[in-house]
Design an enzyme around this catalytic site. Sequence first.
Site, mmCIF file in Angstrom:
data_model
loop_
_atom_site.group_PDB
_atom_site.id
_atom_site.type_symbol
_atom_site.label_atom_id
_atom_site.label_comp_id
_atom_site.label_asym_id
_atom_site.label_seq_id
_atom_site.Cartn_x
_atom_site.Cartn_y
_atom_site.Cartn_z
ATOM 1 C CE LYS A 191 -2.018 -1.003 4.275
ATOM 2 N NZ LYS A 191 -1.543 -2.581 4.319
ATOM 3 N NE ARG B 69 5.817 -0.364 10.127
ATOM 4 C CZ ARG B 69 4.852 -1.120 9.466
ATOM 5 N NH1 ARG B 69 4.716 0.106 7.738
ATOM 6 N NH2 ARG B 69 4.202 -1.135 9.589
#
Length: 238
Positions: free
Chosen positions: A33, A181
């Site tokens: 995305k 992350r």
Amino acid sequence: MSSSTIAVEQGRETGSKPQPGPILLLGAPGVGKGTQAKELVKLWGIPQISTGDLLRANVARGTALGRAAKELMGRGELVPDSLVNEMVAARLKEPDAVNGYILDGFPRTLGQAHWLDGRLASEGQVLPVIAVSIQVDYNQLLRRITGRRNCPVCASIYNLFMNPPRRDGFCDVESAALVQRADDTEQVFKERMRAYAGLTAPVVDHYRALGRFAEVDGDRPIAAIAAGIVTAVERLRK
Ligand code: AP5
Ligand code: MG
């Protein structure tokens, strides 16, 4: 007449390229995305609004929202709708969102979808949202998540296995050391997939039923997927 109506009308009068309007990018964790949103920003000149990025920025700044979201995100759970909707409402008011935007990772629950639908209807948004769902299989998603590295300066997204930087460990654009992350572990990925299957898959069904919906194969080169999204959006806007 709302400001977005004016923008579209002006596009018609001058014969300039029509605006794509609000676009939703849906799909499982790691499906691409963010990568696709950045391609579409370059093509369309409308902003990417990533709820994940906005939440991480709040965590980094230590805001009240960031403090409320941090642990949930670390466990791979969703942040409550009320907090996320309020954050999105504030972002949509910024002037760069007037001709459209690419919502990346929102809505993620039926509650968020109904909130967004209601908000757009109350604004008299002339261009209805188009939702694009990106599809990639589970094993590929796992490689994408565990191999992902991000630039902390410009937010460029890399992958050690599939989309590596030119110089190992450093951003091509900023030369900054790349970071991973905190939620990009196999264990947290499984929790994120559980949240996706339980809470976000019904959002895909919701927009599919409304008709302005396209599904694209995300297991292709980045540019080919972006071209597929543009074609689908142009077809649905006719
Ligand atoms: P968020 O940051 O949105 O995470 P996510 O949905 O899990 O999606 P990702 O960002 O992990 O993946 P992506 O689809 O953007 O893939 P990318 O382009 O990076 O949300 C994080 C957390 O915030 C949530 O768990 C939740 O706690 C909270 N949150 C966020 N939004 C919320 C909401 N609306 N409501 C409640 N809570 C919310 O690509 C992945 C990797 O694949 C990269 O390494 C990339 O280089 C590679 N790649 C991409 N495309 C290709 C390709 N075509 N070929 C090869 N490699 C590719
Ligand atoms: Mg993302």
